[in-house]
Design a protein around this motif. Structure first.
Motif, PDB file in Angstrom:
ATOM      1  N   GLY A  42      21.396 -11.595  62.346  1.00  0.00           N
ATOM      2  CA  GLY A  42      21.020 -10.186  62.315  1.00  0.00           C
ATOM      3  C   GLY A  42      19.859  -9.883  63.247  1.00  0.00           C
ATOM      4  O   GLY A  42      19.841  -8.847  63.915  1.00  0.00           O
ATOM      5  N   LEU A  43      18.890 -10.776  63.307  1.00  0.00           N
ATOM      6  CA  LEU A  43      17.764 -10.592  64.225  1.00  0.00           C
ATOM      7  C   LEU A  43      18.233 -10.620  65.676  1.00  0.00           C
ATOM      8  O   LEU A  43      17.830  -9.778  66.483  1.00  0.00           O
ATOM      9  N   ALA A  44      19.097 -11.566  66.001  1.00  0.00           N
ATOM     10  CA  ALA A  44      19.649 -11.636  67.364  1.00  0.00           C
ATOM     11  C   ALA A  44      20.453 -10.376  67.678  1.00  0.00           C
ATOM     12  O   ALA A  44      20.369  -9.836  68.791  1.00  0.00           O
ATOM     13  N   GLY A  45      21.211  -9.900  66.700  1.00  0.00           N
ATOM     14  CA  GLY A  45      21.975  -8.672  66.891  1.00  0.00           C
ATOM     15  C   GLY A  45      21.086  -7.461  67.101  1.00  0.00           C
ATOM     16  O   GLY A  45      21.405  -6.577  67.902  1.00  0.00           O
ATOM     17  N   THR A  46      19.968  -7.427  66.402  1.00  0.00           N
ATOM     18  CA  THR A  46      19.019  -6.326  66.565  1.00  0.00           C
ATOM     19  C   THR A  46      18.416  -6.342  67.968  1.00  0.00           C
ATOM     20  O   THR A  46      18.343  -5.304  68.636  1.00  0.00           O
ATOM     21  N   VAL A  47      18.020  -7.515  68.430  1.00  0.00           N
ATOM     22  CA  VAL A  47      17.429  -7.634  69.772  1.00  0.00           C
ATOM     23  C   VAL A  47      18.464  -7.281  70.840  1.00  0.00           C
ATOM     24  O   VAL A  47      18.172  -6.523  71.785  1.00  0.00           O
ATOM     25  N   LEU A  48      19.687  -7.786  70.708  1.00  0.00           N
ATOM     26  CA  LEU A  48      20.744  -7.453  71.671  1.00  0.00           C
ATOM     27  C   LEU A  48      21.096  -5.966  71.611  1.00  0.00           C
ATOM     28  O   LEU A  48      21.368  -5.352  72.644  1.00  0.00           O
ATOM     29  N   GLY A  49      21.099  -5.408  70.415  1.00  0.00           N
ATOM     30  CA  GLY A  49      21.377  -3.987  70.268  1.00  0.00           C
ATOM     31  C   GLY A  49      20.336  -3.116  70.943  1.00  0.00           C
ATOM     32  O   GLY A  49      20.663  -2.110  71.580  1.00  0.00           O
ATOM     33  N   ILE A  50      19.072  -3.502  70.827  1.00  0.00           N
ATOM     34  CA  ILE A  50      18.001  -2.752  71.479  1.00  0.00           C
ATOM     35  C   ILE A  50      18.172  -2.805  72.993  1.00  0.00           C
ATOM     36  O   ILE A  50      18.072  -1.789  73.682  1.00  0.00           O
ATOM     37  N   GLY A  51      18.458  -3.988  73.507  1.00  0.00           N
ATOM     38  CA  GLY A  51      18.680  -4.124  74.952  1.00  0.00           C
ATOM     39  C   GLY A  51      19.870  -3.322  75.436  1.00  0.00           C
ATOM     40  O   GLY A  51      19.802  -2.633  76.464  1.00  0.00           O
ATOM     41  N   VAL A  66      19.953   0.017  78.048  1.00  0.00           N
ATOM     42  CA  VAL A  66      20.819   0.092  79.230  1.00  0.00           C
ATOM     43  C   VAL A  66      21.781   1.279  79.127  1.00  0.00           C
ATOM     44  O   VAL A  66      22.060   1.953  80.123  1.00  0.00           O
ATOM     45  N   ALA A  67      22.290   1.552  77.935  1.00  0.00           N
ATOM     46  CA  ALA A  67      23.291   2.599  77.748  1.00  0.00           C
ATOM     47  C   ALA A  67      22.702   3.998  77.598  1.00  0.00           C
ATOM     48  O   ALA A  67      23.446   4.984  77.629  1.00  0.00           O
ATOM     49  N   THR A  68      21.386   4.120  77.436  1.00  0.00           N
ATOM     50  CA  THR A  68      20.765   5.414  77.170  1.00  0.00           C
ATOM     51  C   THR A  68      21.118   6.498  78.192  1.00  0.00           C
ATOM     52  O   THR A  68      21.455   7.614  77.795  1.00  0.00           O
ATOM     53  N   PRO A  69      21.086   6.231  79.493  1.00  0.00           N
ATOM     54  CA  PRO A  69      21.445   7.314  80.429  1.00  0.00           C
ATOM     55  C   PRO A  69      22.868   7.843  80.207  1.00  0.00           C
ATOM     56  O   PRO A  69      23.117   9.036  80.300  1.00  0.00           O
ATOM     57  N   PHE A  70      23.783   6.954  79.883  1.00  0.00           N
ATOM     58  CA  PHE A  70      25.171   7.363  79.674  1.00  0.00           C
ATOM     59  C   PHE A  70      25.348   8.107  78.354  1.00  0.00           C
ATOM     60  O   PHE A  70      26.107   9.069  78.270  1.00  0.00           O
ATOM     61  N   THR A  71      24.634   7.650  77.320  1.00  0.00           N
ATOM     62  CA  THR A  71      24.752   8.322  76.024  1.00  0.00           C
ATOM     63  C   THR A  71      24.075   9.691  76.049  1.00  0.00           C
ATOM     64  O   THR A  71      24.506  10.594  75.341  1.00  0.00           O
ATOM     65  N   LEU A  72      23.042   9.843  76.858  1.00  0.00           N
ATOM     66  CA  LEU A  72      22.418  11.161  77.001  1.00  0.00           C
ATOM     67  C   LEU A  72      23.373  12.144  77.675  1.00  0.00           C
ATOM     68  O   LEU A  72      23.452  13.308  77.290  1.00  0.00           O
ATOM     69  N   LEU A  73      24.096  11.651  78.667  1.00  0.00           N
ATOM     70  CA  LEU A  73      25.063  12.514  79.361  1.00  0.00           C
ATOM     71  C   LEU A  73      26.217  12.924  78.453  1.00  0.00           C
ATOM     72  O   LEU A  73      26.714  14.042  78.536  1.00  0.00           O
ATOM     73  N   SER A  74      26.642  12.022  77.592  1.00  0.00           N
ATOM     74  CA  SER A  74      27.789  12.319  76.727  1.00  0.00           C
ATOM     75  C   SER A  74      27.387  12.959  75.404  1.00  0.00           C
ATOM     76  O   SER A  74      28.243  13.378  74.632  1.00  0.00           O
ATOM     77  N   TRP A  98      23.694  10.084  71.950  1.00  0.00           N
ATOM     78  CA  TRP A  98      22.473   9.290  71.927  1.00  0.00           C
ATOM     79  C   TRP A  98      22.100   8.854  70.513  1.00  0.00           C
ATOM     80  O   TRP A  98      21.808   7.681  70.283  1.00  0.00           O
ATOM     81  N   LYS A  99      22.130   9.766  69.558  1.00  0.00           N
ATOM     82  CA  LYS A  99      21.754   9.430  68.183  1.00  0.00           C
ATOM     83  C   LYS A  99      22.754   8.468  67.554  1.00  0.00           C
ATOM     84  O   LYS A  99      22.365   7.525  66.864  1.00  0.00           O
ATOM     85  N   GLN A 100      24.035   8.703  67.773  1.00  0.00           N
ATOM     86  CA  GLN A 100      25.065   7.826  67.218  1.00  0.00           C
ATOM     87  C   GLN A 100      24.934   6.411  67.783  1.00  0.00           C
ATOM     88  O   GLN A 100      25.037   5.428  67.055  1.00  0.00           O
ATOM     89  N   ALA A 101      24.698   6.298  69.077  1.00  0.00           N
ATOM     90  CA  ALA A 101      24.522   4.981  69.699  1.00  0.00           C
ATOM     91  C   ALA A 101      23.287   4.285  69.143  1.00  0.00           C
ATOM     92  O   ALA A 101      23.305   3.072  68.890  1.00  0.00           O
ATOM     93  N   GLY A 102      22.223   5.026  68.940  1.00  0.00           N
ATOM     94  CA  GLY A 102      21.011   4.446  68.373  1.00  0.00           C
ATOM     95  C   GLY A 102      21.229   3.909  66.975  1.00  0.00           C
ATOM     96  O   GLY A 102      20.739   2.835  66.623  1.00  0.00           O
TER      97      GLY A 102
END
Length: 71
Positions: free
Chosen positions: A12-21, A25-33, A36-40
């Motif tokens: 779970g900790l590894a998943g949290t760290v990978l999820g944050i990364g 990276v995906a934030t610009p794309f999620t902002l356009l679509s 953003w909140k759902q991805a977070g």
């Protein structure tokens, strides 16, 4: 509980760290679509809750946002 502490929490900790990364990276794309909140929630909040909030040995449907109705 032992398996939770030895396996599920570190995963779970590894998943949290990978999820944050991935979220960073995906934030610009999620902002356009507009997702953003759902991805977070999916990439950061749910793995963090799994790792840090739930009780030891407790594996509920922590991501479920609906109520299961039994007949």
């Amino acid at each position: 509980m032992l398996l939770d502490m030895a396996i599920a929490r570190p995963v779970g900790l590894a998943g949290t760290v990978l999820g944050i990364g991935t979220f960073i990276v995906a934030t610009p794309f999620t902002l356009l679509s507009g997702t953003w909140k759902q991805a977070g929630k999916r990439l950061v909040v749910y793995p963090a809750k799994f790792t840090f909030v739930r009780g030891l040995g407790d594996f509920p449907g922590y991501m479920e946002e609906y109520e299961i109705v039994e007949d």
